[in-house]
Design a protein around this motif. Structure first.
Motif, short mmCIF file in Angstrom:
data_model
loop_
_atom_site.label_atom_id
_atom_site.label_comp_id
_atom_site.label_asym_id
_atom_site.label_seq_id
_atom_site.Cartn_x
_atom_site.Cartn_y
_atom_site.Cartn_z
N THR A 1 -15.72 4.75 4.53
CA THR A 1 -14.26 4.89 4.58
C THR A 1 -13.73 5.26 3.19
N LYS A 2 -12.47 5.66 3.14
CA LYS A 2 -11.86 6.04 1.87
C LYS A 2 -11.90 4.88 0.86
N ASP A 3 -11.60 3.68 1.33
CA ASP A 3 -11.58 2.55 0.41
C ASP A 3 -12.98 2.27 -0.15
N ARG A 4 -13.99 2.37 0.70
CA ARG A 4 -15.37 2.15 0.25
C ARG A 4 -15.81 3.25 -0.70
N LEU A 5 -15.38 4.48 -0.44
CA LEU A 5 -15.70 5.59 -1.33
C LEU A 5 -15.10 5.35 -2.72
#
Length: 252
Positions: A139-143
């Motif tokens: 996900t964007k947050d994990r990226l």
């Protein structure tokens, strides 16, 4: 998404004939082979298992480079990664790489060094995803979190005066385990050249190449001019203030 996992159910004793061409790669020498078996025994290596994406003589290995092969091994029942110096390597021992790997560990970076000898390096077994595979499903947050952690590790290497040398090719040198990135393989590292870990990794993640393309697709857009200006300033003067400016210029 493929995981670089391994089962130790098919482990082989270190003296198995199947392992002889790997222990003494790419040219067999009985004296070299016997020396390396003795070194394995001194480190407590009991077995080796197939595993990894590279195949040599029908045996899957975790890695193959200009200096050595990386195999999945066990020491005292514990999984480890075992790097074996190639017979045709451009160095006579692994001592230099051990010194550089130790510097990285002291900076909080890289798999933990477990033991070493003239021809061998045993290190923590890092079982995860290559960064290029991991980013495809994150996900964007994990990226964002991953990218920041990689860059923080790179900053630690810069501050230690250790240049990895290969971080423009992150897909071969970063493995993700439970969202934690590990920078691996210090065979090309150096303390003699100016460090460029942050600049190389930042460009690989956000500006150029396959990882950057995926980041763009996940709408993690980068203001290229702002980022390049910050990186140029940081390259000239690698202070924490200038590193923080790099982070501020990127979607982390």
């Amino acid at each position: 998404m493929s995981r670089q996992s391994v089962s130790f159910s098919d482990e082989l004793d270190i003296r198995s004939p199947e392992l002889m061409p790997l222990i003494c790669y790419p040219r067999f020498s009985e004296s070299e082979y016997n020396d390396r078996i003795a070194e394995m025994e001194s480190l407590g290596v009991t077995s080796i298992s197939p595993g990894g994406r590279t195949t040599i003589n029908g045996f899957r290995v975790a890695g193959k480079g200009h200096v050595g092969l990386v195999l999945r091994a066990k020491i005292g029942g514990k999984a480890c990664a075992l790097k074996i110096r190639r017979v045709d390597a451009d160095r006579k021992s692994m001592d230099g790489e051990v010194r550089l790997h130790t510097m990285a560990n002291d900076a909080g970076v890289g798999p933990r060094l477990e033991g070493h000898s003239k021809n061998l390096i045993a290190m923590e077994f890092v079982d995860g995803y290559s960064i290029i595979d991991w980013v495809k499903g994150a996900t964007k947050d994990r990226l964002r979190k991953m990218a920041r952690l990689v860059l923080e590790q790179c900053y630690s290497l810069d501050r230690a005066g250790l240049d990895h040398g290969e971080l423009s090719r992150l897909n071969r040198h970063v493995i993700i385990v439970s969202d934690r990135p590990y920078i691996i393989d210090f065979e090309s590292a150096s303390t003699a050249r100016k460090t460029s870990n942050v600049t190389a990794a930042a460009q690989s993640i956000f500006l150029h190449g396959a990882i950057a393309e995926i980041m763009v697709k996940r709408t993690l857009q980068t203001d290229r001019e702002k980022a390049l200006t910050a990186l140029k300033t940081y390259k000239r003067d690698q202070t924490r203030t200038n590193f923080d400016a790099v982070l501020d210029s990127l979607p982390v």
